[in-house]
Enzyme design. Structure first.
Site, PDB file in Angstrom:
ATOM      1  N   HIS A 123       0.848  -1.195   0.000  1.00 44.80           N
ATOM      2  CA  HIS A 123       0.000   0.000   0.000  1.00 44.80           C
ATOM      3  C   HIS A 123       0.888   1.253   0.000  1.00 44.80           C
ATOM      4  O   HIS A 123       1.161   1.843   1.039  1.00 44.80           O
ATOM      5  CB  HIS A 123      -0.885  -0.025   1.249  1.00 44.80           C
ATOM      6  CG  HIS A 123      -2.020   0.940   1.236  1.00 44.80           C
ATOM      7  ND1 HIS A 123      -3.340   0.555   1.125  1.00 44.80           N
ATOM      8  CD2 HIS A 123      -2.051   2.295   1.336  1.00 44.80           C
ATOM      9  CE1 HIS A 123      -4.121   1.622   1.176  1.00 44.80           C
ATOM     10  NE2 HIS A 123      -3.354   2.692   1.297  1.00 44.80           N
ATOM     11  N   ASP A 344       1.157   2.810   3.957  1.00 43.50           N
ATOM     12  CA  ASP A 344       0.386   3.937   3.404  1.00 43.50           C
ATOM     13  C   ASP A 344       1.326   5.074   3.004  1.00 43.50           C
ATOM     14  O   ASP A 344       0.964   6.258   3.041  1.00 43.50           O
ATOM     15  CB  ASP A 344      -0.658   4.431   4.402  1.00 43.50           C
ATOM     16  CG  ASP A 344      -1.819   5.165   3.759  1.00 43.50           C
ATOM     17  OD1 ASP A 344      -1.915   5.159   2.520  1.00 43.50           O
ATOM     18  OD2 ASP A 344      -2.628   5.756   4.494  1.00 43.50           O
ATOM     19  N   SER A 348      -1.682  10.915   2.390  1.00 43.47           N
ATOM     20  CA  SER A 348      -1.928  11.976   3.371  1.00 43.47           C
ATOM     21  C   SER A 348      -2.508  11.370   4.641  1.00 43.47           C
ATOM     22  O   SER A 348      -3.127  10.299   4.627  1.00 43.47           O
ATOM     23  CB  SER A 348      -2.910  13.008   2.808  1.00 43.47           C
ATOM     24  OG  SER A 348      -4.167  12.394   2.530  1.00 43.47           O
TER      25      SER A 348
END
Length: 450
Positions: A123, A344, A348
């Site tokens: 991810h 991630d 953001s």
């Protein structure tokens, strides 16, 4: 030894040619003034690299069903692969025999250090993400050296909230560039919203005709940024990815971004209960960091045979949700092989108040999977072989990433060497290429030098 020699008689010309081309291309690129040369002796061409004296984690048989305890083994790298795992007592004679046959061999001592598979991050917002606060809040594009310093050798890229100004074609090109520079890369198609964006005219065509596409994601559910797809829309999408996976020989997965709305996994449970779609095609993420209610759902999901992804904590923000969840699930003897941990990275990190107003904004760095391993081992006393599974073995098996996640003969030489004391990276190898040494990290072509 006789067996190795017979093997070399058959494939040595291919091994040598492949390696010579590989290093020649690397040196041509390195001559660009914006690149940094690796230090001696790593700046020369070698047909074989031998890592000696390390404690090796991630060894398994070819079935990948069982990971062995760490072993004191030396690793031989040739033509992008792990050529052999050798008993240290036999290494010197092996190296001498290879040199006698005219091969150039580099021996690297990693005495008593941790040698493990390179990390797999499922991810990563490789071309940046964000934008929730307007055009100026778009996050930065990933940089090669930062990914490498985070111990990553395999990356799955994706879009997020922004499927309008961020394009899948740009993401595909970025993943090809990272692959060219030594990483292994794949991607998810789509973004937060329905109907999903694709590279071709359909999700199934993307899966069948584009090698790097593993499935779709991250599609948002139970989140205020979601398009709130209906059950019928999701059934169609998951059915498409299942058949596309069958036709392409891929796992065929939808990677779902989970928000903190009260609906949690309700829609996904309904689909599983009302259809014959297997749970393995549904891969929810952020599932450890949205509160206790969703974490309880994650426990049920795992017990039902599903796999879920935990987003790594950011220590600088004093996050502990994922660390607490991993410790909780381990104490409950839940099957940890059904959990992955991703960063991630470059996505953001917006924080909203109860009324939906944005109150803070940040960006995730790409070293969080590595920091998760460090914290589990150094702070919570996990055995290292257990701590590394979430970003090595588990994603490799679940996503069917060929020749990844383990240190097995003839697997890709994606190798991470960590300092035994603080578990910080010393060396990183991507498909046999030296990407990091204790004093140097490879940069992409236009990346600013430190």
């Amino acid at each position: 030894m006789i067996m190795w020699k017979r093997f070399f008689v058959l494939i040595l010309p291919i091994l040598v040619y492949s390696n010579e081309i590989h290093y020649k291309q690397y040196h041509q690129q390195s001559n660009n003034g914006s690149r940094q040369h690796p230090p001696s002796p790593f700046d020369k061409s070698y047909q074989m690299i031998v890592l000696t004296g390390g404690k090796v984690y991630g060894i398994s048989d070819s079935t990948r069903e069982h990971v062995n305890k760490p072993q004191n083994m030396d690793i031989v790298i040739a033509a992008e692969k792990i050529f052999a795992l050798i008993n240290p007592s036999k290494t010197a004679s092996f190296v001498n025999s290879m040199k006698d046959q005219g091969l150039t061999v580099l021996s690297i001592s990693v005495e008593n250090q941790v040698v493990m598979p390179g990390l797999i991050d499922t991810h990563v917002h490789a071309i940046g993400g964000g934008g929730e606060q307007g055009p100026y809040s778009r996050t930065a594009e990933s940089r090669l050296s930062r990914l490498i310093d985070g111990g990553l050798t395999s990356v799955v890229g994706l879009l997020g909230t922004d499927g309008l100004t961020r394009s899948l074609s740009a993401l595909l090109q970025k993943m090809k560039g990272l692959e060219h520079d030594g990483l292994s890369t794949w991607m998810w198609v789509g973004s937060y919203r329905i109907p999903i964006v694709t590279l071709t005219s359909s999700l199934q065509q993307d899966l069948v005709f584009i090698d790097k596409v593993l499935g779709a994601g991250e599609l948002a559910l139970s989140d205020h940024r979601s398009s709130w797809p209906s059950k019928s829309e999701l059934i169609q999408l998951i059915s498409d990815v299942r058949v596309g996976g069958m036709l392409s020989g891929k796992p065929g997965i939808i990677h779902f971004h989970m928000g903190s709305s009260p609906e949690k996994l309700d829609l996904l449970w309904q689909i599983l209960n009302e259809t014959t779609i297997p749970i393995r095609h549904i891969y929810p993420t952020h599932i450890s960091s949205r509160g206790d209610a969703l974490l309880d759902e994650a426990e049920k999901w795992i017990k039902a045979g599903g796999v879920c992804d935990f987003t790594a904590d950011i220590p600088d923000l004093n996050e502990t949700d994922t660390m607490n969840a991993l410790n909780k699930f381990r104490n409950k003897n839940l099957p940890l092989k059904q959990i992955t941990v991703s960063s991630d990275a470059y996505g953001s990190i917006p924080e909203y108040d109860a009324s939906g107003q944005l109150i803070s904004y940040d960006m995730a760095p790409p070293d969080l999977a590595l920091k998760t391993i460090q914290a589990l081992v150094l702070k919570y006393a996990w055995p290292l072989e257990e701590a590394i599974q979430f970003s090595t073995v588990n994603p490799a098996v679940y996503l069917n990433l060929d020749r990844k996640g383990f240190l097995i003969e003839n697997y890709d030489a994606d190798i991470l060497v960590l300092n035994q004391t603080d578990l910080k990276p010393l060396y990183v190898f991507g498909k046999g290429q030296i990407l990091k040494t204790p004093t140097w990290t490879k940069h992409d072509m236009f990346e600013p030098m430190d």
